[in-house]
Motif scaffolding. Structure first.
Motif, PDB file in Angstrom:
ATOM      1  N   ARG A 180      -4.921   7.703  -4.967  1.00 16.78           N
ATOM      2  CA  ARG A 180      -6.109   6.219  -4.363  1.00 16.78           C
ATOM      3  C   ARG A 180      -5.984   5.670  -5.594  1.00 16.78           C
ATOM      4  O   ARG A 180      -5.885   4.377  -5.670  1.00 16.78           O
ATOM      5  CB  ARG A 180      -7.636   7.430  -4.049  1.00 16.78           C
ATOM      6  CG  ARG A 180      -8.503   6.305  -4.288  1.00 16.78           C
ATOM      7  CD  ARG A 180      -8.377   4.953  -2.795  1.00 16.78           C
ATOM      8  NE  ARG A 180      -7.662   6.341  -1.606  1.00 16.78           N
ATOM      9  CZ  ARG A 180      -8.156   5.597  -0.647  1.00 16.78           C
ATOM     10  NH1 ARG A 180      -7.551   4.129  -0.458  1.00 16.78           N
ATOM     11  NH2 ARG A 180      -8.187   5.863   1.098  1.00 16.78           N
ATOM     12  N   TYR A 181      -5.573   6.560  -6.883  1.00 14.71           N
ATOM     13  CA  TYR A 181      -6.030   5.268  -8.788  1.00 14.71           C
ATOM     14  C   TYR A 181      -4.284   4.944  -8.416  1.00 14.71           C
ATOM     15  O   TYR A 181      -3.771   4.846  -9.685  1.00 14.71           O
ATOM     16  CB  TYR A 181      -6.748   5.462  -9.787  1.00 14.71           C
ATOM     17  CG  TYR A 181      -7.618   6.198  -8.549  1.00 14.71           C
ATOM     18  CD1 TYR A 181      -9.049   5.769  -9.191  1.00 14.71           C
ATOM     19  CD2 TYR A 181      -8.330   7.582  -8.686  1.00 14.71           C
ATOM     20  CE1 TYR A 181     -10.416   5.596  -8.566  1.00 14.71           C
ATOM     21  CE2 TYR A 181      -9.676   7.475  -8.228  1.00 14.71           C
ATOM     22  CZ  TYR A 181     -10.826   7.172  -7.959  1.00 14.71           C
ATOM     23  OH  TYR A 181     -11.963   7.440  -7.328  1.00 14.71           O
ATOM     24  N   ASP A 182      -2.911   4.946  -7.964  1.00 14.09           N
ATOM     25  CA  ASP A 182      -1.763   5.095  -8.262  1.00 14.09           C
ATOM     26  C   ASP A 182      -1.619   3.652  -9.094  1.00 14.09           C
ATOM     27  O   ASP A 182      -1.975   2.693  -7.805  1.00 14.09           O
ATOM     28  CB  ASP A 182      -0.776   5.359  -7.032  1.00 14.09           C
ATOM     29  CG  ASP A 182       0.510   6.623  -7.150  1.00 14.09           C
ATOM     30  OD1 ASP A 182       0.741   5.300  -8.435  1.00 14.09           O
ATOM     31  OD2 ASP A 182       0.707   7.330  -6.268  1.00 14.09           O
ATOM     32  N   GLU A 183      -0.897   3.982  -9.646  1.00 12.88           N
ATOM     33  CA  GLU A 183      -0.004   2.852 -10.427  1.00 12.88           C
ATOM     34  C   GLU A 183       0.886   2.236  -9.061  1.00 12.88           C
ATOM     35  O   GLU A 183       0.936   1.121  -8.592  1.00 12.88           O
ATOM     36  CB  GLU A 183       1.424   3.691 -11.529  1.00 12.88           C
ATOM     37  CG  GLU A 183       2.172   4.032 -11.260  1.00 12.88           C
ATOM     38  CD  GLU A 183       3.007   4.551 -12.855  1.00 12.88           C
ATOM     39  OE1 GLU A 183       2.114   3.373 -13.125  1.00 12.88           O
ATOM     40  OE2 GLU A 183       3.201   4.830 -13.212  1.00 12.88           O
ATOM     41  N   ALA A 184       1.709   3.268  -7.921  1.00 13.99           N
ATOM     42  CA  ALA A 184       2.198   2.705  -6.834  1.00 13.99           C
ATOM     43  C   ALA A 184       0.746   2.466  -5.836  1.00 13.99           C
ATOM     44  O   ALA A 184       0.164   3.368  -5.377  1.00 13.99           O
ATOM     45  CB  ALA A 184       2.864   3.658  -6.285  1.00 13.99           C
ATOM     46  N   THR A 185       0.697   1.366  -5.496  1.00 14.71           N
ATOM     47  CA  THR A 185      -1.006   0.956  -4.306  1.00 14.71           C
ATOM     48  C   THR A 185      -0.408   0.722  -3.901  1.00 14.71           C
ATOM     49  O   THR A 185       1.047   0.597  -3.268  1.00 14.71           O
ATOM     50  CB  THR A 185      -0.921  -0.913  -5.058  1.00 14.71           C
ATOM     51  OG1 THR A 185       0.234  -1.281  -5.477  1.00 14.71           O
ATOM     52  CG2 THR A 185      -1.570  -0.371  -6.706  1.00 14.71           C
ATOM     53  N   PRO A 186      -1.129   1.261  -2.886  1.00 16.86           N
ATOM     54  CA  PRO A 186      -0.759   0.815  -0.937  1.00 16.86           C
ATOM     55  C   PRO A 186      -0.294  -0.191  -0.810  1.00 16.86           C
ATOM     56  O   PRO A 186       0.477   0.112   0.230  1.00 16.86           O
ATOM     57  CB  PRO A 186      -2.067   0.655  -0.296  1.00 16.86           C
ATOM     58  CG  PRO A 186      -3.757   1.773  -1.456  1.00 16.86           C
ATOM     59  CD  PRO A 186      -2.452   1.183  -2.882  1.00 16.86           C
ATOM     60  N   VAL A 187       0.164  -1.254  -0.985  1.00 25.72           N
ATOM     61  CA  VAL A 187       0.813  -2.614  -1.080  1.00 25.72           C
ATOM     62  C   VAL A 187       2.522  -2.456  -1.103  1.00 25.72           C
ATOM     63  O   VAL A 187       2.818  -2.641  -0.327  1.00 25.72           O
ATOM     64  CB  VAL A 187       0.426  -4.177  -1.816  1.00 25.72           C
ATOM     65  CG1 VAL A 187       1.494  -5.185  -2.221  1.00 25.72           C
ATOM     66  CG2 VAL A 187      -1.303  -3.782  -1.728  1.00 25.72           C
ATOM     67  N   THR A 188       2.313  -1.247  -2.890  1.00 26.14           N
ATOM     68  CA  THR A 188       3.859  -1.183  -2.303  1.00 26.14           C
ATOM     69  C   THR A 188       4.477   0.121  -1.855  1.00 26.14           C
ATOM     70  O   THR A 188       5.374   0.441  -1.248  1.00 26.14           O
ATOM     71  CB  THR A 188       4.218  -0.965  -4.129  1.00 26.14           C
ATOM     72  OG1 THR A 188       2.942   0.448  -4.512  1.00 26.14           O
ATOM     73  CG2 THR A 188       3.319  -1.520  -4.721  1.00 26.14           C
ATOM     74  N   VAL A 189       3.094   0.820  -1.352  1.00 28.56           N
ATOM     75  CA  VAL A 189       3.639   2.112  -0.652  1.00 28.56           C
ATOM     76  C   VAL A 189       3.968   2.141   0.943  1.00 28.56           C
ATOM     77  O   VAL A 189       4.477   2.422   1.922  1.00 28.56           O
ATOM     78  CB  VAL A 189       2.529   3.264  -1.149  1.00 28.56           C
ATOM     79  CG1 VAL A 189       2.774   4.532  -0.317  1.00 28.56           C
ATOM     80  CG2 VAL A 189       2.608   3.452  -2.462  1.00 28.56           C
ATOM     81  N   ARG A 190       2.928   0.935   1.630  1.00 26.42           N
ATOM     82  CA  ARG A 190       2.723   0.399   2.720  1.00 26.42           C
ATOM     83  C   ARG A 190       4.877   0.246   3.679  1.00 26.42           C
ATOM     84  O   ARG A 190       4.185   0.788   4.371  1.00 26.42           O
ATOM     85  CB  ARG A 190       1.605  -0.231   3.829  1.00 26.42           C
ATOM     86  CG  ARG A 190       1.706  -1.013   4.230  1.00 26.42           C
ATOM     87  CD  ARG A 190       0.074  -1.503   4.760  1.00 26.42           C
ATOM     88  NE  ARG A 190      -0.600  -1.006   4.630  1.00 26.42           N
ATOM     89  CZ  ARG A 190      -1.459  -0.072   5.160  1.00 26.42           C
ATOM     90  NH1 ARG A 190      -0.671  -0.131   6.484  1.00 26.42           N
ATOM     91  NH2 ARG A 190      -2.669   0.256   5.005  1.00 26.42           N
TER      92      ARG A 190
END
Length: 304
Positions: free
Chosen positions: A248-258
């Motif tokens: 949830r607090y990842d530097e790999a944010t949801p935008v980058t993972v999606r």
């Protein structure tokens, strides 16, 4: 407590050596899980917790990518040597040398997640399943999101970071101290940092050749050769059951993972609510539960 290795050593790769560690029995009949660490330029140490899966009879293979850890160090090599293709070739070589290329699973974390996605997109016939953990699908996306995350840091911290980045003085103690604000929020939220994570952290510090060349001086200031690299264009070619993990607090944010979720045909995305970039350390029990569930389902999916 991690399990003791059943075998470890090095295998030749070109004129160099790749260090590896096997936990469990590669001849058990189950496809070994090959663990591909992040960085680039880190080591396997921070991912040793995955050896717990061997208690279930799951063979686990760790290795240090060339340039660090127990593998060949090449501090004199320049940017033209340290390429994505080099590390793809090293992974292929390891699979062949360990005689597991016809039956294996891949777990890639951070940069390793992008690397295994690229490997999987070539549709190797022996690949049975894929886990992409805490990885962006694109460095341009990553860089955009770093600006968002940095904007939430205390203003004086970001000002310190920006000042040193502009001056090229990112090796100073002041820069490293300011870096820690970001790392404690978006890389590892545990205090103190676990020993396995610190081991890999110090390995990069002791030989930053690969990390500085391909990434840059920090997680959020990517000025190396990877700054324009993306695997978005090949995600649709991945043809094995894929598990995507992030915090949830990842530097790999949801935008980058999606993009992984949207483009890979057979995919499931699990977000760890109390983690940042290292859920295998931050929420180890839940992480192992998710991994075990995936490993049980992969053979069923293949049969189906």
């Amino acid at each position: 407590m991690t399990l003791a290795p059943s075998a470890k050593g090095t295998v030749p790769f070109r004129e160099y050596r790749t260090w590896y560690r096997v936990t469990g029995d590669l001849r058990s009949g189950r496809p070994p899980l090959v663990v591909v660490h992040g960085g680039p330029g880190s080591t396997h140490d921070y991912l040793l917790g995955l050896t717990e899966l061997a208690r279930d009879g799951q063979p686990v293979v760790h290795y240090d990518q060339i340039g660090n850890g127990g593998s060949s160090h090449l501090p004199g090599r320049g940017a033209d040597f340290w390429t994505v293709d080099l590390f793809l070739d090293e992974l292929d070589n390891l699979l062949q040398r360990l005689d597991i290329a016809d039956n294996y699973l891949l777990f890639g974390q951070s940069w390793g997640g992008m690397l295994v996605a690229k490997h999987a997109a070539s549709r190797p016939p022996g690949l049975r399943g894929l886990v992409i953990a805490n990885a962006p699908a694109s460095y341009p996306l990553w860089l955009r999101e770093m600006k968002v995350l940095r904007a939430d840091l205390p203003p004086e911290v970001n000002e310190t970071l920006l000042r040193h980045e502009a001056a090229g003085t990112t090796g100073t103690d002041e820069y490293h101290e300011a870096m820690r604000w970001f790392y404690e929020k978006h890389v590892c939220r545990l205090k103190p940092w676990p020993r396995d994570y610190m081991a890999s952290f110090y390995e990069i510090y002791n030989d930053p050749t690969v990390y500085y060349t391909m990434n840059g001086p920090s997680e959020f200031h990517v000025i190396g050769t990877l700054r324009d690299w993306s695997v978005e264009d090949c995600c649709a070619d991945i043809a094995v059951p894929t598990l995507v993990l992030s915090g949830r607090y990842d530097e790999a944010t949801p935008v980058t993972v999606r993009p992984f979720h949207d483009l890979i045909p057979d995919v499931r995305w699990e977000i760890f609510e109390e983690s940042s970039h290292l859920p295998h350390l931050e929420e180890p029990e839940l992480f192992l539960e998710v991994m075990r569930d995936y490993l049980v389902r992969v053979p069923e999916t293949l049969r189906g």
